[in-house]
Design a protein around this motif. Sequence first.
Motif, PDB file in Angstrom:
ATOM      1  N   ASP A 143      -0.222 -12.237   6.555  1.00  0.00           N
ATOM      2  CA  ASP A 143      -1.592 -11.980   6.090  1.00  0.00           C
ATOM      3  C   ASP A 143      -2.545 -12.592   7.134  1.00  0.00           C
ATOM      4  O   ASP A 143      -2.444 -13.796   7.420  1.00  0.00           O
ATOM      5  CB  ASP A 143      -1.780 -12.629   4.709  1.00  0.00           C
ATOM      6  N   GLY A 144      -3.421 -11.804   7.660  1.00  0.00           N
ATOM      7  CA  GLY A 144      -4.332 -12.283   8.702  1.00  0.00           C
ATOM      8  C   GLY A 144      -5.183 -13.445   8.248  1.00  0.00           C
ATOM      9  O   GLY A 144      -5.570 -14.316   9.029  1.00  0.00           O
ATOM     10  N   ILE A 171      -5.897  -5.739  -0.185  1.00  0.00           N
ATOM     11  CA  ILE A 171      -5.272  -6.673   0.765  1.00  0.00           C
ATOM     12  C   ILE A 171      -6.176  -7.045   1.935  1.00  0.00           C
ATOM     13  O   ILE A 171      -6.013  -8.072   2.565  1.00  0.00           O
ATOM     14  CB  ILE A 171      -3.942  -6.112   1.330  1.00  0.00           C
ATOM     15  N   LEU A 210     -10.968 -10.135   4.183  1.00  0.00           N
ATOM     16  CA  LEU A 210     -11.104 -10.308   5.643  1.00  0.00           C
ATOM     17  C   LEU A 210     -12.403  -9.695   6.134  1.00  0.00           C
ATOM     18  O   LEU A 210     -12.571  -9.384   7.308  1.00  0.00           O
ATOM     19  CB  LEU A 210      -9.884  -9.725   6.367  1.00  0.00           C
ATOM     20  N   ASP A 237      -0.166  -8.168  11.476  1.00  0.00           N
ATOM     21  CA  ASP A 237      -0.309  -7.173  10.407  1.00  0.00           C
ATOM     22  C   ASP A 237       0.521  -7.617   9.216  1.00  0.00           C
ATOM     23  O   ASP A 237       1.607  -8.153   9.371  1.00  0.00           O
ATOM     24  CB  ASP A 237       0.136  -5.776  10.893  1.00  0.00           C
ATOM     25  N   ILE A 238      -0.048  -7.383   8.045  1.00  0.00           N
ATOM     26  CA  ILE A 238       0.592  -7.886   6.808  1.00  0.00           C
ATOM     27  C   ILE A 238       1.811  -7.059   6.436  1.00  0.00           C
ATOM     28  O   ILE A 238       2.709  -7.539   5.726  1.00  0.00           O
ATOM     29  CB  ILE A 238      -0.446  -7.869   5.658  1.00  0.00           C
ATOM     30  N   GLN A 291      -5.801   6.693   8.670  1.00  0.00           N
ATOM     31  CA  GLN A 291      -6.077   5.510   9.500  1.00  0.00           C
ATOM     32  C   GLN A 291      -6.375   5.929  10.923  1.00  0.00           C
ATOM     33  O   GLN A 291      -7.233   5.369  11.576  1.00  0.00           O
ATOM     34  CB  GLN A 291      -4.875   4.584   9.460  1.00  0.00           C
ATOM     35  N   GLN A 313       0.856  -1.192   0.000  1.00  0.00           N
ATOM     36  CA  GLN A 313       0.000   0.000   0.000  1.00  0.00           C
ATOM     37  C   GLN A 313       0.892   1.241   0.000  1.00  0.00           C
ATOM     38  O   GLN A 313       2.091   1.149   0.264  1.00  0.00           O
ATOM     39  CB  GLN A 313      -0.876   0.003   1.253  1.00  0.00           C
ATOM     40  N   ASP A 335      -8.926  -4.822  13.038  1.00  0.00           N
ATOM     41  CA  ASP A 335      -8.678  -3.387  12.854  1.00  0.00           C
ATOM     42  C   ASP A 335      -7.962  -3.207  11.518  1.00  0.00           C
ATOM     43  O   ASP A 335      -6.778  -2.908  11.446  1.00  0.00           O
ATOM     44  CB  ASP A 335      -7.812  -2.884  14.018  1.00  0.00           C
ATOM     45  N   TYR A 364     -11.614   6.446  18.314  1.00  0.00           N
ATOM     46  CA  TYR A 364     -11.687   5.248  17.464  1.00  0.00           C
ATOM     47  C   TYR A 364     -11.229   4.007  18.228  1.00  0.00           C
ATOM     48  O   TYR A 364     -11.953   3.006  18.318  1.00  0.00           O
ATOM     49  CB  TYR A 364     -10.808   5.433  16.211  1.00  0.00           C
TER      50      TYR A 364
HETATM   51  N1  SAM Z   1      -7.889   2.517  12.028  1.00  0.00           N
HETATM   52  C1  SAM Z   1      -7.843   2.156  10.633  1.00  0.00           C
HETATM   53  C2  SAM Z   1      -9.207   2.303  10.022  1.00  0.00           C
HETATM   54  O1  SAM Z   1     -10.166   2.428  10.771  1.00  0.00           O
HETATM   55  O2  SAM Z   1      -9.294   2.369   8.813  1.00  0.00           O
HETATM   56  C3  SAM Z   1      -7.239   0.789  10.451  1.00  0.00           C
HETATM   57  C4  SAM Z   1      -5.993   0.666  11.267  1.00  0.00           C
HETATM   58  S1  SAM Z   1      -4.619  -0.149  10.694  1.00  0.00           S
HETATM   59  C5  SAM Z   1      -3.594   1.053  10.099  1.00  0.00           C
HETATM   60  C6  SAM Z   1      -5.091  -1.081   9.278  1.00  0.00           C
HETATM   61  C7  SAM Z   1      -4.040  -2.157   9.115  1.00  0.00           C
HETATM   62  O3  SAM Z   1      -4.573  -3.297   8.431  1.00  0.00           O
HETATM   63  C8  SAM Z   1      -2.806  -1.727   8.309  1.00  0.00           C
HETATM   64  O4  SAM Z   1      -1.680  -1.657   9.157  1.00  0.00           O
HETATM   65  C9  SAM Z   1      -2.660  -2.815   7.231  1.00  0.00           C
HETATM   66  O5  SAM Z   1      -1.297  -3.150   6.966  1.00  0.00           O
HETATM   67  C10 SAM Z   1      -3.428  -3.959   7.872  1.00  0.00           C
HETATM   68  N2  SAM Z   1      -3.900  -4.994   6.935  1.00  0.00           N
HETATM   69  C11 SAM Z   1      -4.566  -4.817   5.766  1.00  0.00           C
HETATM   70  N3  SAM Z   1      -4.822  -6.017   5.194  1.00  0.00           N
HETATM   71  C12 SAM Z   1      -4.326  -6.975   6.051  1.00  0.00           C
HETATM   72  C13 SAM Z   1      -4.278  -8.396   6.029  1.00  0.00           C
HETATM   73  N4  SAM Z   1      -4.783  -9.089   4.989  1.00  0.00           N
HETATM   74  N5  SAM Z   1      -3.708  -9.042   7.082  1.00  0.00           N
HETATM   75  C14 SAM Z   1      -3.174  -8.335   8.124  1.00  0.00           C
HETATM   76  N6  SAM Z   1      -3.179  -6.979   8.199  1.00  0.00           N
HETATM   77  C15 SAM Z   1      -3.753  -6.311   7.164  1.00  0.00           C
END
Ligand code: SAM
Length: 291
Positions: free
Chosen positions: A141-142, A168, A172, A109-110, A55, A34, A159, A64
Motif C-alpha cells: 500500500d503506497g 484503496i 492517497l 503498487d498494492i 486505466q 479490485q 499514478d 497519458y
Molecule cells: N492510468 C490510470 C488512471 O489514470 O486512472 C492509473 C494507472 S494504474 C493502473 C492505477 C494503479 O493504482 C493500480 O495498479 C492500482 O493497483 C494502484 N493502487 C490503487 N491504490 C493503491 C495504493 N493504496 N497503493 C499502491 N497502489 C495503489
Amino acid sequence: MKLKPFVMLQPVSSRTWLIMELKNIIVDKKTRYQSLAVVDFREYGRALVLDDLVQSSEEDEHIYHESLVHIAMISHPNPRRVLIIGGGEGATLREVLKHKTVEKAVMVDIDREVIEAAKKYLDKFHQGSFEDPRAEVIIMDGREYIRNKVKEFQVIILDLTDPYGPEISRSLYSKEFYSNVYRALSDDGIMVTQAGSSFYFEEVYNEVLENVKAVFPIVLEYNVWIPCFGYACNFIIGSKKYNPLDLSPQEVDSIIRDRGVKTLFYSGKTHIALLYTPIFRRKSYLVGKVS
Ligand code: SAM
C-alpha cells in the motif's frame, strides 16, 4: 437498428457512459483489491480495466503517460531517485527510465495481480521496464510505504486509480498523504499526481487541489484529453522549488535531447501548451469566478 452485440459500457460519470466495442476479453477476475480485466477494444487496442474504468489503452496511453511523467521530470535538473506509487501497467516506469539521470526508480503498487497481468498481457505498455536494473517493484500500500521515507526522492509520481474510484486509493489524495510525500521528497523535490476529472467530479477534484495547495508552495494544474477515458484527464503538480513554467520550449527540448528521452507526444511545445491550456470546468463552476 443494428445493435453492436459486444460492447463495454464505461462510466465517465454517474450520468454519462462511453460505449466501447470489444474484440476480446483476455482476463476478467476479482483480485483482493479490485476487479481486473484485460481487454482488446476495436478502437483502442489492448487495455487494462480496473473496477470498470479503463486505466490506459494501447492507442492513447502515450498521451497519458508522457503527460503524467515528463513535465515533473524535466522540471527537476537532476532526477536520480524517482518514486512511482500505482502505475500497474509499467508504462509510467517506462517513461521515467527514459531519463538517463535516473539511477533508481521505485514502483509501489498494492495489487500483485495487476503487475502479473501487466507482465503477461501488457508488454506494449511496460516494454520490459520491470526488468530494468534500475527498477525496483514493491507490492505494498503506497500509504504505508511513504510513511517513514525522508528526503529520499527528487520526483514522486502518483499514478493511482481515480480519487472518486475504488476505496484503496482514496486516502492517497489526502492532505496527510501529501504531507508524507512532501517529507519523502528532497528539499528541491517535485510531485505530480493524476487527479481524475475536474469537469465530471468537480468537488472531488477541488478537494484534491486544495490538499496539494495546503502542502506545497508551488502548485500547477494541467489537463489533456484521453480518448479512451472520454474526458480530459487532470494532473496536479506540487513542487518545493522548481516551477515548470520557468522553462522555455527550447530549454525543454534541449533537456530532452541531453537525457536521450524519446517521446511521441511530449516536447518543449507540448510542455508549454499543457501548462497554458485552461482547465476543463463546467460553465456553472466558472460563471462568477473568472474575472
Ligand atoms: N492510468 C490510470 C488512471 O489514470 O486512472 C492509473 C494507472 S494504474 C493502473 C492505477 C494503479 O493504482 C493500480 O495498479 C492500482 O493497483 C494502484 N493502487 C490503487 N491504490 C493503491 C495504493 N493504496 N497503493 C499502491 N497502489 C495503489
